[in-house]
Design a protein around this motif. Structure first.
Motif, PDB file in Angstrom:
ATOM      1  N   THR A 269       0.839  -1.204   0.000  1.00 58.11           N
ATOM      2  CA  THR A 269       0.000   0.000   0.000  1.00 58.11           C
ATOM      3  C   THR A 269       0.867   1.244   0.000  1.00 58.11           C
ATOM      4  O   THR A 269       1.756   1.395   0.851  1.00 58.11           O
ATOM      5  N   LEU A 270       0.609   2.146  -0.936  1.00 54.01           N
ATOM      6  CA  LEU A 270       1.321   3.422  -0.980  1.00 54.01           C
ATOM      7  C   LEU A 270       0.764   4.342   0.090  1.00 54.01           C
ATOM      8  O   LEU A 270      -0.435   4.646   0.101  1.00 54.01           O
ATOM      9  N   LEU A 271       1.612   4.815   0.987  1.00 52.84           N
ATOM     10  CA  LEU A 271       1.202   5.709   2.065  1.00 52.84           C
ATOM     11  C   LEU A 271       1.265   7.166   1.609  1.00 52.84           C
ATOM     12  O   LEU A 271       1.847   7.489   0.570  1.00 52.84           O
ATOM     13  N   VAL A 272       0.664   8.037   2.408  1.00 54.02           N
ATOM     14  CA  VAL A 272       0.666   9.458   2.089  1.00 54.02           C
ATOM     15  C   VAL A 272       2.091   9.995   2.030  1.00 54.02           C
ATOM     16  O   VAL A 272       2.409  10.902   1.245  1.00 54.02           O
ATOM     17  N   SER A 273       2.984   9.437   2.807  1.00 48.86           N
ATOM     18  CA  SER A 273       4.385   9.865   2.861  1.00 48.86           C
ATOM     19  C   SER A 273       5.158   9.506   1.600  1.00 48.86           C
ATOM     20  O   SER A 273       6.273  10.001   1.401  1.00 48.86           O
TER      21      SER A 273
ATOM     22  N   ALA B   3      -7.107  -5.355  11.066  1.00 48.32           N
ATOM     23  CA  ALA B   3      -5.975  -4.727  11.730  1.00 48.32           C
ATOM     24  C   ALA B   3      -5.787  -3.336  11.137  1.00 48.32           C
ATOM     25  O   ALA B   3      -5.902  -3.153   9.924  1.00 48.32           O
ATOM     26  N   LEU B   4      -5.510  -2.361  11.992  1.00 50.99           N
ATOM     27  CA  LEU B   4      -5.375  -0.974  11.559  1.00 50.99           C
ATOM     28  C   LEU B   4      -3.952  -0.502  11.824  1.00 50.99           C
ATOM     29  O   LEU B   4      -3.450  -0.572  12.951  1.00 50.99           O
ATOM     30  N   TYR B   5      -3.300   0.001  10.752  1.00 56.83           N
ATOM     31  CA  TYR B   5      -1.922   0.473  10.869  1.00 56.83           C
ATOM     32  C   TYR B   5      -1.895   1.995  10.923  1.00 56.83           C
ATOM     33  O   TYR B   5      -2.528   2.670  10.099  1.00 56.83           O
ATOM     34  N   ASP B   6      -1.165   2.526  11.894  1.00 59.87           N
ATOM     35  CA  ASP B   6      -1.010   3.962  12.055  1.00 59.87           C
ATOM     36  C   ASP B   6       0.415   4.335  11.648  1.00 59.87           C
ATOM     37  O   ASP B   6       1.376   4.028  12.374  1.00 59.87           O
ATOM     38  N   PRO B   7       0.594   4.998  10.504  1.00 63.20           N
ATOM     39  CA  PRO B   7       1.953   5.339  10.063  1.00 63.20           C
ATOM     40  C   PRO B   7       2.646   6.360  10.960  1.00 63.20           C
ATOM     41  O   PRO B   7       3.873   6.468  10.942  1.00 63.20           O
TER      42      PRO B   7
ATOM     43  N   THR C 122      -6.827  -8.036   2.254  1.00 64.82           N
ATOM     44  CA  THR C 122      -6.766  -6.761   1.541  1.00 64.82           C
ATOM     45  C   THR C 122      -6.245  -5.691   2.478  1.00 64.82           C
ATOM     46  O   THR C 122      -6.368  -5.802   3.707  1.00 64.82           O
ATOM     47  N   ALA C 123      -5.639  -4.650   1.893  1.00 63.63           N
ATOM     48  CA  ALA C 123      -5.139  -3.510   2.677  1.00 63.63           C
ATOM     49  C   ALA C 123      -5.547  -2.240   1.944  1.00 63.63           C
ATOM     50  O   ALA C 123      -5.237  -2.075   0.761  1.00 63.63           O
ATOM     51  N   THR C 124      -6.239  -1.343   2.644  1.00 62.04           N
ATOM     52  CA  THR C 124      -6.818  -0.149   2.016  1.00 62.04           C
ATOM     53  C   THR C 124      -6.382   1.106   2.744  1.00 62.04           C
ATOM     54  O   THR C 124      -6.479   1.189   3.975  1.00 62.04           O
ATOM     55  N   LEU C 125      -5.923   2.100   1.984  1.00 60.11           N
ATOM     56  CA  LEU C 125      -5.567   3.395   2.559  1.00 60.11           C
ATOM     57  C   LEU C 125      -6.840   4.174   2.857  1.00 60.11           C
ATOM     58  O   LEU C 125      -7.688   4.368   1.984  1.00 60.11           O
TER      59      LEU C 125
ATOM     60  N   GLY D 285      -5.242   8.452   6.478  1.00 58.70           N
ATOM     61  CA  GLY D 285      -3.849   8.117   6.214  1.00 58.70           C
ATOM     62  C   GLY D 285      -3.442   6.786   6.809  1.00 58.70           C
ATOM     63  O   GLY D 285      -2.335   6.295   6.551  1.00 58.70           O
ATOM     64  N   LYS D 286      -4.342   6.193   7.614  1.00 61.56           N
ATOM     65  CA  LYS D 286      -4.073   4.874   8.174  1.00 61.56           C
ATOM     66  C   LYS D 286      -4.413   3.799   7.144  1.00 61.56           C
ATOM     67  O   LYS D 286      -5.048   4.079   6.129  1.00 61.56           O
TER      68      LYS D 286
END
Length: 499
Positions: free
Chosen positions: A329-333, A402-406, A376-379, A383-384
């Motif tokens: 997944t491409l992050l905002v950063s 599961a929720l990822y916090d960049p 699946t992984a969704t932005l 931004g998480k």
């Protein structure tokens, strides 16, 4: 207590049948009901209705400890006893009557779980409202409820309800034109024109769906037939296809580019390694990052970058763990988050890594529980990144997200989702996630594909069903169209979702 019985009995006698199918005079003139219920000798002005010692001032009438202090309103005519169903889109008028044990005037409010409520004539003891029922419900079996609430001067309330079910499914899914070919384990890409390119399967054929016309048209064929491929839209508007398997299961190292103007394919540079069940991510630079997968040598930790300007591939830093069936997944950063998957010796992974395009290196970034693949992984708008579903060898399908916090590089767990894997998750314009199809299993012996779609609210974690699919969808694609609709394509055919 005797006083309460008197006014309740009086209201019941006067208001019996005062809903849409009852006393028409009360329907036409609710004030008449109030007049009859509060000014006659037996309704509250005569000595036996509230002024004599035995009607409100005696120890057993509400001032002694056995009365419990101030009491909420009591409905003499409520909604629970109403019979008869409702026609989808139809109307029904309700009349309720209540009185306050403290004899204060009442205020009324109405609400409904669906449809609309129009409040009519209301007095200090009665209220009338008309409910317009919805034409359909989000999914079959949904119960609809109309509620009337009476509140006294002390702020104490009581409610009465009318419940009905049996409404048809809204059927937000509709058939789409059937593709010309079957496309198992294909790839779908939204083109700048708003059309959708579908390519891959067990042969070399490709076609384009035109959302405006609702039709499919055949375009040029691939030089190498393949499935489990990736298709990435380039800044030029062209589409890069990479990797996959051919019909006998061998992995593919060649790449091809589709030009929407000519509707044809052309060869481009071959990847450093052939691979399948990998990921491909468009970087902010316009280059494409390909990670992991597997080939005849096993699962891969390697990664490489495709440069559209030169049509060549170059190796970049390798991940700490070899993995396939993972997500990227491409992050905002501008960094890329890789999560989960299947690793060496077919062990499942719960780890995650971050790729930095500036340095070409990877760093670990926590992990989630349980380990999984085919998720699946969704932005999200925040931004998480939300990971949904997946398959494990111990628990089969995973009923948790599961929720990822960049910002913190940490993961948190959410539970209660429909367990599934090899599904599709599409972010709608509203930010809500549409989750479609996939496989479900309660054990490792058998599994079943799902003709089920749900809407997931990432803010609240609430999941709600939204119509049924006409056939089973697994290893399919779901593409958001410029119209806000979603085109779901499976081997069996295609359907459209309308939010």
């Amino acid at each position: 207590m005797y006083r309460h019985l008197l006014w309740v009995g009086g209201l019941l006698a006067l208001l019996s049948g005062c809903d849409s199918g009852g006393d028409e005079s009360c329907q036409r003139d609710p004030a008449q009901c109030e007049s009859d219920a509060g000014t006659t000798p037996d309704a509250g002005t005569t000595p036996d209705a509230g002024t004599t010692p035995d009607a409100g001032t005696t120890p057993d009438a509400g001032t002694t400890p056995d009365a419990g202090g101030p009491q909420p309103p009591v409905f003499a005519k409520g909604l629970e006893d109403l019979s008869g169903g409702m026609t989808p889109g139809g109307q029904r008028t309700f009349l309720v009557a209540a009185q306050d044990p403290q004899l204060s005037p009442l205020s009324f409010s109405w609400s409904a779980t669906a449809g609309s409520v129009s409040v009519g004539a209301t007095t200090s003891i009665t209220s009338e409202a008309t409910w317009t029922a919805p034409a359909c419900v989000p999914f079959f079996g949904t119960r609809l409820r109309v509620t009337a609430t009476a509140t006294n001067a002390l702020g104490l309330s009581a409610s009465t309800h009318y419940t009905v079910w049996g409404f048809p499914d809204c059927s937000v899914w509709s058939p789409a034109a059937k593709p010309n070919f079957r496309h198992p384990r294909h790839a779908a890409t939204l083109l700048p024109s708003g059309q959708v390119l579908v390519v891959g399967g067990l042969d070399d054929r490709a076609e384009v769906y035109d959302a405006r016309a609702g039709t499919w048209s055949v375009v040029g064929s691939l030089a190498t037939p393949r499935y489990n491929l990736t298709a990435t839209l380039l800044p030029s508007g062209k589409v890069l296809v990479a990797g996959g398997n051919i019909f006998n299961g061998d992995t593919v190292g060649t790449s091809e580019v589709y030009d929407p103007k000519t509707r044809e394919w052309s060869a481009t540079g071959s990847s450093v390694e052939d691979r399948t069940e990998h990921t491909a991510t468009l970087l902010p630079s316009g280059k494409v990052l390909v990670t992991g997968g597997y080939n005849a040598s096993g699962h891969l930790a390697t990664a490489e970058v495709y440069d559209p300007a030169t049509g060549t591939w170059t190796s970049t830093g390798s991940m700490a763990s070899a993995r396939s069936r993972h997500t990227a997944t491409l992050l905002v950063s501008g960094k890329v988050l890789v999560a989960g998957g299947m690793g060496e010796d077919n062990l499942l992974l719960a780890t995650a890594e971050l790729y930095d395009p500036e340095t070409g290196t990877w760093t670990p970034t926590g992990g989630f529980d349980p380990p999984r693949h085919s998720h699946t992984a969704t932005l999200l708008d925040s931004g998480k990144v939300l990971v949904l579903g997946g398959d494990t060898f111990s628990d089969a399908t995973v009923p948790s997200s599961a929720l990822y916090d960049p910002e913190t590089g940490t993961w948190s767990r959410r539970s209660g989702d429909q367990s599934r894997y090899s599904h599709a998750t599409t972010r709608l314009a509203s930010g809500t996630l549409l989750v479609t199809g996939g496989w479900h299993s309660d054990n490792r012996i058998s599994s079943s594909s799902l003709a089920l779609a749900e809407l997931y609210n990432p803010e609240t974690g609430e999941l709600s069903r939204t119509g049924g699919l006409s056939f089973m969808f697994e290893n399919h694609t779901a593409t958001l169209l410029p119209t806000g609709e979603v085109l779901a394509v499976a081997e069996q055919g295609a359907q459209l979702f309308k939010p």
